[in-house]
Structures are given as structure tokens and as C-alpha cells.
Design a protein around this motif. Structure first.
Motif, PDB file in Angstrom:
ATOM      1  N   GLY A 207      35.860  43.837  44.046  1.00 13.62           N
ATOM      2  CA  GLY A 207      34.290  44.266  43.923  1.00 13.62           C
ATOM      3  C   GLY A 207      33.559  43.351  44.455  1.00 13.62           C
ATOM      4  N   PHE A 208      32.436  42.859  43.842  1.00 15.11           N
ATOM      5  CA  PHE A 208      31.263  41.928  44.206  1.00 15.11           C
ATOM      6  C   PHE A 208      31.958  40.775  44.769  1.00 15.11           C
ATOM      7  CE2 PHE A 208      28.298  38.786  43.197  1.00 15.11           C
ATOM      8  CZ  PHE A 208      27.246  39.098  43.953  1.00 15.11           C
ATOM      9  N   THR A 209      33.208  40.450  44.443  1.00 14.17           N
ATOM     10  CA  THR A 209      33.775  39.047  44.714  1.00 14.17           C
ATOM     11  C   THR A 209      35.400  39.380  44.811  1.00 14.17           C
ATOM     12  OG1 THR A 209      34.466  38.109  42.771  1.00 14.17           O
ATOM     13  CG2 THR A 209      32.235  37.581  43.562  1.00 14.17           C
ATOM     14  N   PRO A 210      36.327  38.585  45.221  1.00  9.79           N
ATOM     15  CA  PRO A 210      37.749  39.215  45.491  1.00  9.79           C
ATOM     16  C   PRO A 210      38.123  38.683  44.023  1.00  9.79           C
ATOM     17  CG  PRO A 210      37.205  37.685  47.147  1.00  9.79           C
ATOM     18  CD  PRO A 210      36.073  37.514  46.291  1.00  9.79           C
ATOM     19  N   LEU A 211      37.566  38.639  42.856  1.00 17.02           N
ATOM     20  CA  LEU A 211      38.111  38.564  41.481  1.00 17.02           C
ATOM     21  C   LEU A 211      38.448  39.806  40.892  1.00 17.02           C
ATOM     22  CD1 LEU A 211      39.004  36.521  39.466  1.00 17.02           C
ATOM     23  CD2 LEU A 211      36.464  36.441  38.496  1.00 17.02           C
ATOM     24  N   GLU A 212      37.753  40.940  41.159  1.00 14.50           N
ATOM     25  CA  GLU A 212      38.086  42.145  40.551  1.00 14.50           C
ATOM     26  C   GLU A 212      39.391  42.843  41.043  1.00 14.50           C
ATOM     27  OE1 GLU A 212      35.413  46.318  39.868  1.00 14.50           O
ATOM     28  OE2 GLU A 212      34.709  44.797  40.860  1.00 14.50           O
ATOM     29  N   GLY A 213      39.848  43.627  40.108  1.00 12.85           N
ATOM     30  CA  GLY A 213      40.746  44.724  40.641  1.00 12.85           C
ATOM     31  C   GLY A 213      42.276  44.338  40.229  1.00 12.85           C
ATOM     32  N   LEU A 214      43.233  44.179  40.907  1.00 13.24           N
ATOM     33  CA  LEU A 214      44.610  44.014  40.693  1.00 13.24           C
ATOM     34  C   LEU A 214      44.974  42.667  39.971  1.00 13.24           C
ATOM     35  CD1 LEU A 214      46.491  45.504  43.652  1.00 13.24           C
ATOM     36  CD2 LEU A 214      45.955  46.609  41.766  1.00 13.24           C
ATOM     37  N   ILE A 215      45.844  42.277  39.188  1.00 10.09           N
ATOM     38  CA  ILE A 215      46.219  40.974  39.029  1.00 10.09           C
ATOM     39  C   ILE A 215      47.138  40.525  40.097  1.00 10.09           C
ATOM     40  CG2 ILE A 215      48.253  39.980  37.577  1.00 10.09           C
ATOM     41  CD1 ILE A 215      47.892  41.919  35.423  1.00 10.09           C
ATOM     42  N   MET A 216      46.632  39.232  40.367  1.00  9.64           N
ATOM     43  CA  MET A 216      47.118  38.572  41.486  1.00  9.64           C
ATOM     44  C   MET A 216      47.816  37.270  41.103  1.00  9.64           C
ATOM     45  SD  MET A 216      43.615  39.121  43.660  1.00  9.64           S
ATOM     46  CE  MET A 216      42.360  40.415  42.803  1.00  9.64           C
ATOM     47  N   GLY A 217      47.885  36.294  41.968  1.00  6.01           N
ATOM     48  CA  GLY A 217      48.857  35.087  41.910  1.00  6.01           C
ATOM     49  C   GLY A 217      48.154  34.336  40.997  1.00  6.01           C
ATOM     50  N   THR A 218      46.957  34.005  41.190  1.00  6.62           N
ATOM     51  CA  THR A 218      45.989  33.302  40.298  1.00  6.62           C
ATOM     52  C   THR A 218      44.810  33.943  39.777  1.00  6.62           C
ATOM     53  OG1 THR A 218      44.794  32.079  42.029  1.00  6.62           O
ATOM     54  CG2 THR A 218      46.869  31.027  41.236  1.00  6.62           C
ATOM     55  N   ARG A 219      44.449  35.083  39.967  1.00  7.38           N
ATOM     56  CA  ARG A 219      43.347  35.845  39.566  1.00  7.38           C
ATOM     57  C   ARG A 219      43.621  36.743  38.336  1.00  7.38           C
ATOM     58  NH1 ARG A 219      41.869  36.805  45.787  1.00  7.38           N
ATOM     59  NH2 ARG A 219      40.776  35.082  46.223  1.00  7.38           N
ATOM     60  N   CYS A 220      42.895  36.971  37.543  1.00  8.26           N
ATOM     61  CA  CYS A 220      42.975  37.788  36.318  1.00  8.26           C
ATOM     62  C   CYS A 220      43.060  39.214  36.524  1.00  8.26           C
ATOM     63  CB  CYS A 220      42.063  37.402  35.241  1.00  8.26           C
ATOM     64  SG  CYS A 220      40.041  37.927  35.793  1.00  8.26           S
ATOM     65  N   GLY A 221      42.320  39.926  37.566  1.00  7.63           N
ATOM     66  CA  GLY A 221      42.490  41.282  37.450  1.00  7.63           C
ATOM     67  C   GLY A 221      41.294  41.748  36.323  1.00  7.63           C
ATOM     68  N   PRO A 222      41.845  42.916  35.911  1.00 10.31           N
ATOM     69  CA  PRO A 222      41.019  43.673  34.925  1.00 10.31           C
ATOM     70  C   PRO A 222      40.723  42.509  33.691  1.00 10.31           C
ATOM     71  CG  PRO A 222      42.797  45.232  35.593  1.00 10.31           C
ATOM     72  CD  PRO A 222      43.002  43.465  36.004  1.00 10.31           C
ATOM     73  N   LEU A 223      39.219  42.706  33.472  1.00 12.82           N
ATOM     74  CA  LEU A 223      38.833  41.784  32.493  1.00 12.82           C
ATOM     75  C   LEU A 223      37.309  42.189  31.848  1.00 12.82           C
ATOM     76  CD1 LEU A 223      39.369  39.175  30.697  1.00 12.82           C
ATOM     77  CD2 LEU A 223      37.847  37.918  32.211  1.00 12.82           C
ATOM     78  N   ASP A 224      37.218  42.436  30.362  1.00 12.66           N
ATOM     79  CA  ASP A 224      36.043  42.698  30.116  1.00 12.66           C
ATOM     80  C   ASP A 224      35.167  41.464  30.053  1.00 12.66           C
ATOM     81  OD1 ASP A 224      33.896  43.075  27.998  1.00 12.66           O
ATOM     82  OD2 ASP A 224      35.090  44.209  26.520  1.00 12.66           O
ATOM     83  N   PRO A 225      33.895  41.678  30.714  1.00 11.78           N
ATOM     84  CA  PRO A 225      33.246  40.386  30.795  1.00 11.78           C
ATOM     85  C   PRO A 225      32.454  39.869  29.621  1.00 11.78           C
ATOM     86  CG  PRO A 225      32.013  42.495  31.462  1.00 11.78           C
ATOM     87  CD  PRO A 225      33.311  42.926  31.267  1.00 11.78           C
ATOM     88  N   ALA A 226      32.690  40.709  28.488  1.00 13.46           N
ATOM     89  CA  ALA A 226      32.421  40.068  27.227  1.00 13.46           C
ATOM     90  C   ALA A 226      33.227  38.789  26.622  1.00 13.46           C
ATOM     91  CB  ALA A 226      32.222  41.259  25.988  1.00 13.46           C
ATOM     92  N   VAL A 227      34.510  38.979  27.330  1.00 14.77           N
ATOM     93  CA  VAL A 227      35.301  37.984  26.921  1.00 14.77           C
ATOM     94  C   VAL A 227      34.416  36.644  27.357  1.00 14.77           C
ATOM     95  CG1 VAL A 227      37.475  36.812  27.746  1.00 14.77           C
ATOM     96  CG2 VAL A 227      37.591  39.314  27.112  1.00 14.77           C
ATOM     97  N   LEU A 228      34.010  36.391  28.490  1.00 13.08           N
ATOM     98  CA  LEU A 228      33.319  35.052  28.756  1.00 13.08           C
ATOM     99  C   LEU A 228      32.377  34.692  27.846  1.00 13.08           C
ATOM    100  CD1 LEU A 228      32.568  36.102  32.506  1.00 13.08           C
ATOM    101  CD2 LEU A 228      34.648  34.981  31.525  1.00 13.08           C
ATOM    102  N   LEU A 229      31.534  35.882  27.142  1.00 18.76           N
ATOM    103  CA  LEU A 229      30.571  35.076  26.016  1.00 18.76           C
ATOM    104  C   LEU A 229      31.307  34.692  24.951  1.00 18.76           C
ATOM    105  CD1 LEU A 229      27.674  34.653  24.946  1.00 18.76           C
ATOM    106  CD2 LEU A 229      27.805  37.154  24.397  1.00 18.76           C
ATOM    107  N   HIS A 230      32.511  35.433  24.500  1.00 20.73           N
ATOM    108  CA  HIS A 230      33.379  35.168  23.543  1.00 20.73           C
ATOM    109  C   HIS A 230      33.720  33.529  23.653  1.00 20.73           C
ATOM    110  CE1 HIS A 230      36.209  35.603  20.322  1.00 20.73           C
ATOM    111  NE2 HIS A 230      37.236  35.129  21.087  1.00 20.73           N
ATOM    112  N   ILE A 231      34.641  33.449  24.947  1.00 19.95           N
ATOM    113  CA  ILE A 231      35.102  31.879  25.320  1.00 19.95           C
ATOM    114  C   ILE A 231      33.995  30.945  25.121  1.00 19.95           C
ATOM    115  CG2 ILE A 231      36.156  30.777  26.696  1.00 19.95           C
ATOM    116  CD1 ILE A 231      38.072  32.589  25.114  1.00 19.95           C
ATOM    117  N   GLN A 232      32.809  31.126  25.562  1.00 26.58           N
ATOM    118  CA  GLN A 232      31.689  30.192  25.631  1.00 26.58           C
ATOM    119  C   GLN A 232      31.259  29.689  24.233  1.00 26.58           C
ATOM    120  OE1 GLN A 232      27.783  31.518  26.737  1.00 26.58           O
ATOM    121  NE2 GLN A 232      27.773  29.746  28.320  1.00 26.58           N
TER     122      GLN A 232
END
Length: 385
Positions: A207-232
Motif C-alpha cells: 500500500g502506502f508503504t511496503p508494510l501492507e499486504g502479505l505476511i513476509m519474512g519480517t513484516r506483519c502483513g494484515p493488522l488492525d491499526p487500532a492495535v498500535l494504540l492498544h500497545i501504546q
């Protein structure tokens, strides 16, 4: 060029890993390969190693034109571009959109200009191939000003690889690409999948960056952005640190606990390791979801392409991805699939399969050479992407 005679090939890996920690692999003359450890504290020093190898192994090693792969062109670049100071300034404005890739790309570009000031240089962007995506695919459903004022949209990546294999597939299928509906899966440490609809990109997973989409070697793939607020809230971790973790310590590495190399994960899965098994299942499940979605978005794909290090060499992954899809018209040929490794291109479905699956080794370097030559020679090369 334009005859595309390959004089030498090679790569430098593990840049910045301490004295003697880098690995340089050289193939020159083509067909004879040698590797050695070397010192490369940064990409500029790696360039010096590359040039030394070229001068040592090639007769008449004059370098007149240099093509660079650049991951992100944003909204500023829509095709191969001859480099000048203004172009470099515009590229610097895109640093935050691909923080892992843009700094080393710019470092090599600057080093080339300093080391070879008389050589022409052309930058070729991974995002350019995806500029034909329609708004229904490239827009996010976010406030309009995010899009109009800040360029928030889906750009897509691995475009050089997808472009190359789409046109190779057209040659192998003996049909013009403008008549084909294809799904291209570039599977490596970075991975993306693209739906190609008769001459244009319909959709792509990054998408906007290479982070979106498939699960990769070190990238997460699909993720609800609200997870970031939860972890913060739970940990106090700032946003930049979380994005860094999602790019560098997630994906297959995080789920398996065995690093990012899918070969090692597959071997552990074969030994019954539950985390490795889950990592492979998640990887395949996400990929199958995208393939299924793109097949129906295209109103029926005519062929599926596997490329990239995993796509080209892992018969096991290809078999898992295509398992049980005969009812959709994809009939895997197990013998052909098992044989298709080590740089071979060919079909891995039965001759009776209505939908074809192909393995095509990508050649981004060749496409970059074509684009760089065309950008400085006043016209596209006939019959080539």
C-alpha cells in the motif's frame, strides 16, 4: 545494450556487519561464480567492491550508463527518470515513505555520481508499474484531505518484478499482455501480489508503504491499526518504535521464532515444530486469500505467476498454495512443480488445466537496463516491457 549482452553479474550481501562480514558474489564470465568475504561498512564501500570486480573481470569496462532500482516514487515519479540535482532533492522528500530502502538507494546514487561523474544515471521506480491502478484500488477510505494534501494512497511495490514477469508470461502464453488477466505473486523476504487486467494493474497488495499486504519474512502483513494504540497504552512504546518492529521483527520471524528464512521454517515444520507449522499455515492462508480475491476481481484470471526467491524455488510452498483448487480450474502437475527450481521457467499445471500456473524467475536488473537505455536513447525498445 540494446543487444542485452550480459557481461557480469553479482551482489554484495550483509553490508555493515563488521570487518570481513560482508559477502560478495561475482559471476564473470557468466557461468563462473566466485564468492568472498569483504569489508563493507556502508553501501558506498560496497559500490567500490562492485566496481573493482567489474574492472577486474570485464574487458573494456567503461561505464556510460547506470540504472538504479528505487523502491518509492510516491506521486512525484511515474516512470524512469534521468538523474540531476532536482531529482535527488525530490527523492529525499520521500525518505519517510520507505525508511528501510530509500537511504541506501540515495547513498549509492550519490556515490555513483561522485565516483563516475560522466556516466548518465537513471532511477527506475518500483511504484511506477502500479500507477495505472484505478481509484477504486489505490484510494483509502480516509478523510479526503489525507489524499489530496498528504498523498495518502496505495502505491504498490515490486513493480519492476511484476512488470517483467507479466510480459514474460505473455510470451510464454503466446498472447499479447493487453488480452490477459494475470495474478503475479512475488514471494521473497518481501512479498506482494498483483492483479493485472489487460494492460493495467487492477490491484496490488502493498500500500502506502511496503508494510501492507502479505505476511513476509519480517513484516506483519494484515493488522488492525487500532492495535498500535492498544500497545501504546499498555507499554508506552512510541509509534515510530512500533512501526520499526512491524517492519523488522514481525512476520514469519515473529511467529516461527526461527528467523525469516522460510527454508529453515519449512525444515522445522517437517520435524513437527508447532510454531514453524503455524507460521507456514498463516503465510499460505494469507496468500490464498489474496489469490482468491484477485481471481474473482478479475472475473477469472487466466494464469497465476510465481516469482521471487520463494516463488521460484519452493515447490512445497507452491503446492500448498494451489492445493484443492482443481474445482476452480487450477490443476497442479506435481512432477512439473517439483522440477521447477534453480532459475527455470515453465508451467506447473497440467496441460488440461483451464487456468495456468507458471514459474518465472524475475529479472529486475534486465528490466532496469532496458528502462535506463530507453530513457536516454529516445524511445522504448520494441517488443519489450
Amino acid at each position: 545494450m540494446p543487444g542485452e549482452v550480459l557481461r557480469a553479474a553479482g551482489r554484495v550481501e550483509r553490508i555493515g556487519e563488521g570487518p570481513g562480514g560482508a559477502l560478495m558474489v561475482v559471476e564473470a564470465p557468466v557461468g563462473r561464480c566466485a564468492s568472498k568475504g569483504c569489508d563493507c561498512v556502508d553501501h558506498a564501500q560496497a559500490l567500490e567492491q562492485v566496481l573493482a570486480a567489474v574492472y577486474a573481470h570485464c574487458q573494456d569496462p567503461s561505464i556510460e550508463l547506470i540504472g538504479h532500482r528505487v523502491v518509492h516514487g510516491g506521486a512525484l515519479f511515474d516512470g524512469p527518470t534521468v538523474v540531476d540535482d532536482t531529482v535527488i532533492d525530490r527523492m529525499e522528500s520521500l525518505l519517510e515513505m520507505a525508511p528501510l530502502h530509500m537511504p541506501p538507494a540515495l547513498a549509492v546514487l550519490r556515490a555513483c555520481r561522485e565516483r563516475m561523474p560522466h556516466a548518465r544515471q537513471v532511477v527506475c521506480f518500483d511504484t511506477s508499474f502500479h500507477r495505472s491502478m484505478p481509484p477504486l484500488a489505490h484510494r483509502y477510505a480516509v478523510p479526503r484531505r489525507w489524499y489530496t494534501d498528504h498523498g495518502v494512497r496505495r502505491y504498490g511495490f515490486h513493480g519492476l518484478s511484476h512488470q517483467y514477469v507479466v510480459h514474460r508470461a505473455a510470451e510464454m502464453l503466446d498472447r499479447p499482455s493487453a488480452q490477459l488477466k494475470l495474478i503475479s505473486a512475488h514471494l521473497g523476504n518481501g512479498a506482494s501480489i498483483t492483479a493485472f487486467d489487460r494492460g493495467r494493474v487492477l490491484d496490488t497488495s502493498m500500500g502506502f508503504t511496503p508494510l501492507e499486504g502479505l505476511i513476509m519474512g519480517t513484516r506483519c502483513g494484515p493488522l488492525d491499526p487500532a492495535v498500535l494504540l492498544h500497545i501504546q497504552r499498555r507499554t508506552g512504546m512510541n509509534l515510530a518504535a512500533m512501526i520499526h518492529l512491524l517492519n523488522t521483527q514481525s512476520g514469519l520471524q515473529a511467529v516461527s521464532g526461527l528467523g525469516r528464512d522460510l527454508r529453515a521454517i519449512l525444515a522445522a515444520r517437517a520435524e513437527g515444530d508447532p510454531d514453524a507449522t503455524l507460521a507456514v499455515e498463516m503465510y499460505v492462508h494469507t496468500l490464498r486469500k489474496y489469490i482468491g480475491a484477485y481471481h474473482f476481481a478479475l472475473d477469472g484470471a487466466q494464469a497465476l505467476i510465481f516469482t521471487g526467491g520463494i516463488g521460484e524455488n519452493s515447490a512445497a510452498v507452491r503446492a500448498l498454495v494451489l492445493e484443492g483448487w482443481a474445482h476452480l480450474g487450477l490443476e497442479l502437475d506435481g512432477v512439473a512443480n517439483a522440477a521447477m527450481t534453480a532459475g527455470q521457467a515453465g508451467f506447473i499445471t497440467r496441460s488440461t488445466s483451464p487456468i495456468k500456473a507458471l514459474v518465472i524467475p524475475t529479472d529486475e536488473e534486465r528490466l532496469i537496463a532496458r528502462q535506463a537505455h530507453a530513457a536516454t536513447a529516445g524511445g522504448q525498445l520494441r517488443g519489450r516491457p
